[in-house]
Scaffold this active site. Structure first.
Site, PDB file in Angstrom:
ATOM      1  N   GLU A 120      -2.846  -4.236  -8.022  1.00 49.04           N
ATOM      2  CA  GLU A 120      -2.007  -3.631  -7.310  1.00 49.04           C
ATOM      3  C   GLU A 120      -3.491  -1.914  -6.223  1.00 49.04           C
ATOM      4  O   GLU A 120      -4.452  -2.255  -6.877  1.00 49.04           O
ATOM      5  CB  GLU A 120      -0.958  -2.084  -8.690  1.00 49.04           C
ATOM      6  N   HIS A 251       6.705   6.505  -2.560  1.00 55.06           N
ATOM      7  CA  HIS A 251       5.933   4.534  -2.532  1.00 55.06           C
ATOM      8  C   HIS A 251       5.618   4.235  -0.965  1.00 55.06           C
ATOM      9  O   HIS A 251       6.858   4.671  -0.676  1.00 55.06           O
ATOM     10  CB  HIS A 251       7.080   3.734  -3.296  1.00 55.06           C
ATOM     11  N   ARG A 299      -2.047   4.488  -2.583  1.00 52.63           N
ATOM     12  CA  ARG A 299      -0.622   4.586  -1.881  1.00 52.63           C
ATOM     13  C   ARG A 299      -0.650   5.308  -0.138  1.00 52.63           C
ATOM     14  O   ARG A 299       0.218   6.057   0.158  1.00 52.63           O
ATOM     15  CB  ARG A 299      -0.023   4.972  -2.868  1.00 52.63           C
ATOM     16  N   HIS A 360       9.047   9.259  -4.633  1.00 52.00           N
ATOM     17  CA  HIS A 360       8.633   8.421  -6.125  1.00 52.00           C
ATOM     18  C   HIS A 360       8.100   8.729  -7.659  1.00 52.00           C
ATOM     19  O   HIS A 360       8.642   8.479  -8.235  1.00 52.00           O
ATOM     20  CB  HIS A 360       7.667   7.023  -5.224  1.00 52.00           C
ATOM     21  N   ARG A 395      -1.682   9.506  -7.504  1.00 51.86           N
ATOM     22  CA  ARG A 395      -2.065   8.929  -8.269  1.00 51.86           C
ATOM     23  C   ARG A 395      -2.119   7.061  -8.207  1.00 51.86           C
ATOM     24  O   ARG A 395      -1.157   6.539  -7.428  1.00 51.86           O
ATOM     25  CB  ARG A 395      -0.020   8.860  -9.256  1.00 51.86           C
TER      26      ARG A 395
END
Ligand code: FAD
Ligand code: SIN
Length: 561
Positions: A120, A251, A299, A360, A395
């Site tokens: 990811e 997100h 992100r 998110h 994060r």
């Protein structure tokens, strides 16, 4: 019916990964009551798709996972907390497997089954253990099953925590709970039985708050309906320190829906991990011009790039294209995403998926030390409602399920080491019964619904991916007015889970706005057009406490007794 008093050694508020893993562990030391406001499986955990990150492959290393986490966190992570997260990770994953979680495996080089590790954004290696694209569902299933086998754990579904029991509650129950004492102890919580509107007392020597995130304060969110920030608002009212609330993660890729039904469907980052690319309405790829890691950049960068692309071209969404992959592969690797998109008329093996960012994850929350202790005695916090410092300003993908298991384990270890000083429940003072009587007025109920929409709209319009001083100031003025109005209903109405949620959402929205106003720079997930650069002297955390001005200090060496 009269209110009841329940007593247990441990009270766990929340039945996601953080609450359930803690409950399983501490049940070795005494009785555990778990309260959860809907069904046991109604949690963000249950919706987690991509997986749980840990160093599980021989070619990977803790240093690399630490480095990736620190890099995503934009110089604001607590290094000690990150070390702990990463080093404890593999052990916790094996524990989840011992408790029955079935992660996806594949045939390894020597013919044996090994974990199929995904990739990811922001990760340098494939290190995401997953159960296809239904990882959270599988973890939640296994944990609930494990709990059903343990005699001294009781789960109370449809029970909503109202407020913590502290010395402060001995003085007054409702109203404007400003607390001034620096020495506060938690003795459990007031819990609303949803079906009867009765508020019972749950006394406990030790309480764990594990109430999850706050996504519902935004109109577009991946989070389920339970994510209204209750634990954070309760802890704030009780006098706990709250940190890093400005860092809301959007997100980058949720399915664009013409008709929105309250929750944005996530298109996992793991889809980009398998090579999906982002293109605009002209069919042009844009991430290659933004970051060396392209679609797998952290992100905040991908979400901002999409936001900017959509604004630049006057569009409502961009596309995520995975059509280069074989249909069979997609059906097997992403069964949930494949089926969901098909139901909405999109065959992801043949056509690109329209996607938009949505709220998110909250990086901040109730400030805890490395033992998951909050600034309130006997109150531990774990999971998304905590701020352990592992995420800093942003994060890293799939680090949050991990944070929940690791810090619930830390709380367990700390309790184990201090069993001789554990609070005896018979010494808990007698708390007054909840004597608030109100009326239920349908007209006011409609106003409450409008207030919920007002909070969400305000957060979308003024506290989104891109912020500015002017927008934040406007948002702050409005949220203060809304909070007063809601507090007024609260005092006069019969309690319901929705009213409690609304009150908590307003408080949490205020905390997000207040923290964002303090950060006069752009860092990680907090981007403001007034201060577009990061400023070295601001590598500190915004800490809020009821009745005190916001503080700007580092949480790196925080320790609570
Ligand atoms: P939750 O799992 O949200 O549980 C909170 C619990 O508290 C619930 O049971 C709720 O009902 C209860 N509760 C709340 N308020 C009250 C109250 N007042 N009284 C009683 N009970 C209450 N993270 C990853 O690491 N990997 C992923 O792949 C991933 N994918 C995600 C996909 C989606 C769609 C979403 C929404 C999140 C995802 N995340 C992922 C984030 C991750 O799922 C959450 O951060 C994590 O599950 C939080 O766990 P938790 O135990 O803290 O809270
Ligand atoms: C995802 O599957 O993209 C979500 C992963 C996460 O939030 O960590």
């Amino acid at each position: 019916m009269t209110p009841k008093i329940y007593s247990s050694d441990f009270l766990v508020i929340g039945s996601g990964i953080a609450g359930l893993t803690f409950a399983i562990k501490v049940s070795a030391f005494g009785s555990v009551n778990i309260v959860t406001k809907k069904r046991d499986r109604d949690s963000s955990t249950n919706y987690a798709q991509g997986g749980i990150a840990a160093v599980l492959a021989p070619q990977d290393s803790p240093e690399s996972h630490i480095q990736d986490t620190l890099e995503a966190g934009a110089d604001l992570c607590n290094r000690k907390a990150v070390d702990l997260l990463v080093k404890s990770g593999p052990g916790r994953i094996h524990e989840l497997m011992e408790w029955g979680t079935r992660f996806t495996t594949r045939k390894g080089e020597n013919g044996k089954q090994v974990l199929d590790l995904g990739r990811e954004g922001g990760h340098s290696y494939n290190r995401i253990a997953h159960a296809k694209d239904l990882t959270g569902h599988e973890i939640e299933r296994a944990l609930i099953h494990k709990i059903s086998e343990i005699d001294n754990i009781t789960i109370y579904e449809d029970h909503t925590a109202v407020d913590l029991l502290t010395e402060h509650q001995l003085r007054f129950i409702t109203g404007d709970n400003e607390i001034r004492s620096d020495f506060i102890t938690c003795y459990g919580a007031y819990i609303l039985e949803n079906a009867t509107s009765i508020v019972n007392i749950f006394r406990a020597g030790i309480t764990l708050l594990a109430t999850g995130g706050v996504g519902q304060v935004y109109p577009h969110t991946t989070n389920p309906a339970i994510a209204t920030g209750d634990g954070i608002a309760m802890a704030y009212r009780a006098g706990a320190e709250i940190a890093d609330m400005e860092f809301i993660q959007f997100h980058p890729t949720t399915l664009y829906q013409e008709k929105y039904n309250g929750r944005s469907f996530l298109i996992s980052e793991a889809v980009r991990g398998e090579g999906a690319v982002l293109v605009n309405s002209r069919g042009e790829r844009f991430m290659d011009k933004v970051h060396a890691m392209k679609e797998l950049a952290p992100r905040d960068i991908v979400a901002r790039a999409i936001d900017s692309e959509v604004k630049r071209l006057g569009d409502r969404f961009v596309y995520l294209d995975i059509t280069h992959m074989d249909k069979k592969f997609l059906q097997n690797r992403f069964p949930n995403i494949y089926e969901h998109c098909l139901k909405t008329g999109i065959d992801i093996s043949k056509e690109p998926i329209p996607v938009v960012p949505a709220a998110h994850y909250l990086c901040g929350g109730i400030l805890t030390d490395l033992n998951a202790r909050s600034s309130i005695r006997n109150l531990y916090v774990s999971g998304e409602s905590s701020c352990t410092g592992v995420h800093g300003a942003n994060r890293l993908a799939s680090n949050s399920l991990l944070e929940g298991v690791v810090f619930s384990h830390q709380a367990f270890l700390h309790i184990q080491q201090n069993l001789d000083t554990k609070q005896d429940t018979s010494e808990i003072p007698d708390f007054p019964q909840w004597d608030k009587k109100g009326t239920f007025d349908l007209e006011e109920w409609i106003l409450i619904q409008h207030n919920i929409e007002d909070v969400k709209r305000l957060m979308r319009d003024y506290v989104g991916i891109v912020r500015s001083d002017r927008r934040l100031e406007r948002a702050f003025r409005r949220i203060i007015l809304l909070e007063e109005e809601i507090q007024d209903y609260y005092r006069r109405s019969t309690l319901s889970s929705q009213l409690l949620e609304l009150r908590n959402m307003a408080t949490v929205a205020k905390l997000i706005i207040r923290s964002a106003m303090e950060r006069k720079e752009s860092r990680g997930l907090h981007y403001t057009t007034d201060y577009p650069e990061s400023i070295d002297s601001m590598k500190k955390n915004v800490i809020l406490k009821s009745g005190r001005e916001p503080e700007f200090r580092s949480i790196n060496n925080v320790s609570f007794s």
